[in-house]
Design an enzyme around this catalytic site. Structure first.
Site, PDB file in Angstrom:
ATOM      1  N   THR A   5       0.824  -1.212   0.000  1.00 18.78           N
ATOM      2  CA  THR A   5       0.000   0.000   0.000  1.00 18.78           C
ATOM      3  C   THR A   5       0.857   1.260   0.000  1.00 18.78           C
ATOM      4  OG1 THR A   5      -1.511   1.315   1.386  1.00 18.78           O
ATOM      5  CG2 THR A   5      -0.132  -0.255   2.524  1.00 18.78           C
ATOM      6  N   TYR A  42      -1.418   0.617  10.282  1.00 16.85           N
ATOM      7  CA  TYR A  42      -1.628  -0.061   9.007  1.00 16.85           C
ATOM      8  C   TYR A  42      -0.368   0.019   8.151  1.00 16.85           C
ATOM      9  CZ  TYR A  42      -3.534  -0.870   4.295  1.00 16.85           C
ATOM     10  OH  TYR A  42      -3.757  -1.321   3.016  1.00 16.85           O
TER      11      TYR A  42
END
Length: 322
Positions: free
Chosen positions: A133, A155
Site C-alpha cells: 500500500t 496499518y
C-alpha cells in the site's frame, strides 16, 4: 486492459479473495485461463454479507473460495507444490481507531509469516506477489520505490513489515516474488467504509457523509480497480524482472477529495449532506503515484478517468443495493 494470452497457465492461490480488489484479481486471472482458488476468513471488519456476495459471483465463474484464517488454520493442505503463484491480498485494512495494533500485527505480519513458513517447506515454491500500500510511504506518498518509507499509521507500519518479510525471503533465495504498493483504489465492490461507496450511499439514500476535518483538500491518486488489476497481473509475464523488486501501482493524476465529492454529486445529480468530523491521526494528506518503474518494467499505463470509474461504481451500487 491487460490481456496477454501468452502466459504460462498456472494454478494460482489468491488470499483475501472475497474482498474488493482480491475478487477482481480472481476474475481477471481466471479470464486469462489460470486455475484460481481463493481463501478468505470472511472477517466482520465490514458486512460479511458483501464478501459472501463477492464469493457467490466468483463461485458462478468456477472459482472456489475456502474459509480459512491465515493466522490460525492449517495451511499445508492448500499451499502445495501445485500452486504456481500466490497473490497475497489478505490484510487488516484502513486506519480505523476501532482496530488495535495487535489486530493489525496479527493480520498483516503474522499471517504473512505463516504463509512464508509453509512455502519454505516446499521443494517447488510458488511465485509470491505481495499486495502492499502507499500508506507505507507515510503522510505524503509521493516517493519512488527507492526512497525510504515513513509510515505514520499502524496499518502502514505493519504492511511495510509484511512487505519486507517477503522481500527478505527473495534476498536469501528462498523464493521469488515482488511487492506492489497500491494507491487509493476505487470502483465496483469497494468496501462500505471507503470514500466512494459511502459517498454514493449517502447521495442515493439521503444520508449525511462523515467528512474528516481538512480532508477536502487532501490529494489522492484515485485509481480505478481494473487499472490496478492490469498492473497486478502483468507481474506474471515479468517474473524474473520483478523478483525482489517493489513497484508503485496507481494513476499519476491527482484529485482532491472535494473533486471526488463533486464528481459523485454530478453523476447522481444531487447534493450530499456533510457531517464534519475531527481529523484522523495518520491520515495521508497527499498520494501521488510515481509509476516510472512500473511503466518501464511492466508496461503499466492506467487510463480510466475519475468520472468514468465513478460512473461504473455508481452503476454497480445501484444494481447491488437498490
Amino acid at each position: 486492459m491487460y490481456s496477454n494470452q501468452n502466459l504460462l497457465l498456472l494454478k494460482i492461490l489468491v488470499t483475501g479473495a472475497a474482498g474488493f480488489i482480491g475478487s477482481h484479481a480472481c476474475e481477471r486471472l481466471a479470464s486469462l485461463g489460470h486455475e484460481v482458488i481463493g481463501i478468505d476468513n470472511f472477517s466482520s471488519y465490514y458486512d460479511v454479507a458483501l464478501k459472501e456476495l463477492n464469493a457467490e459471483i466468483l463461485k458462478n465463474k468456477n472459482i472456489t473460495i475456502h474459509r480459512i484464517d491465515l493466522r490460525d488454520d492449517d495451511l499445508t493442505g492448500i499451499i502445495t507444490e501445485e500452486i504456481g503463484a500466490i497473490f497475497h491480498f489478505a490484510a487488516q485494512p484502513g486506519i480505523s481507531a476501532a482496530c488495535t495494533f495487535k489486530e493489525y500485527f496479527s493480520n498483516n505480519v503474522l499471517a504473512t509469516q505463516r504463509i512464508l513458513d509453509v512455502i519454505e517447506t516446499l521443494e517447488v515454491k510458488p511465485y509470491f506477489v505481495n499486495i502492499a500500500t502507499s500508506s507505507i510511504y507515510g503522510l505524503e506518498a509521493t516517493l519512488t520505490e527507492n526512497e525510504a518509507p515513513l509510515p505514520a499509521s499502524w496499518y502502514g507500519v505493519t504492511k511495510l513489515a509484511a512487505e519486507q518479510l517477503v522481500l527478505s525471503y527473495s534476498r536469501r533465495g528462498l523464493l521469488k516474488g515482488t511487492s506492489l504498493r497500491l494507491y487509493s483504489v476505487y470502483g465496483p465492490r469497494e468496501r462500505p467504509d471507503k470514500l466512494y461507496t459511502r459517498l454514493i450511499d449517502c447521495g442515493l439514500n439521503d444520508k449525511s457523509f462523515p467528512l474528516f476535518k481538512g480532508s477536502v483538500k487532501h490529494l489522492r491518486s484515485f485509481t480505478y480497480v481494473q487499472d490496478i488489476i492490469d498492473g497486478i497481473v502483468s507481474v506474471l509475464d515479468n517474473q524474473e524482472a520483478c523478483d525482489g523488486e517493489v513497484f508503485n501501482l496507481g494513476t499519476e493524476k491527482e484529485n482532491t477529495t472535494q473533486t471526488g465529492i463533486n464528481t459523485v454529486e454530478e453523476i447522481l445529480n444531487t447534493s450530499i449532506k456533510i457531517d464534519q468530523k475531527p481529523a484522523r491521526p495518520g491520515d495521508q494528506s497527499r498520494t501521488k503515484a510515481n509509476i516510472n518503474k512500473a511503466r518501464r518494467v511492466l508496461g503499466y499505463n492506467p487510463q480510466t478517468t475519475l468520472k468514468e470509474g465513478l460512473e461504473a461504481q455508481v452503476a454497480w451500487f445501484k444494481e447491488s443495493f437498490e
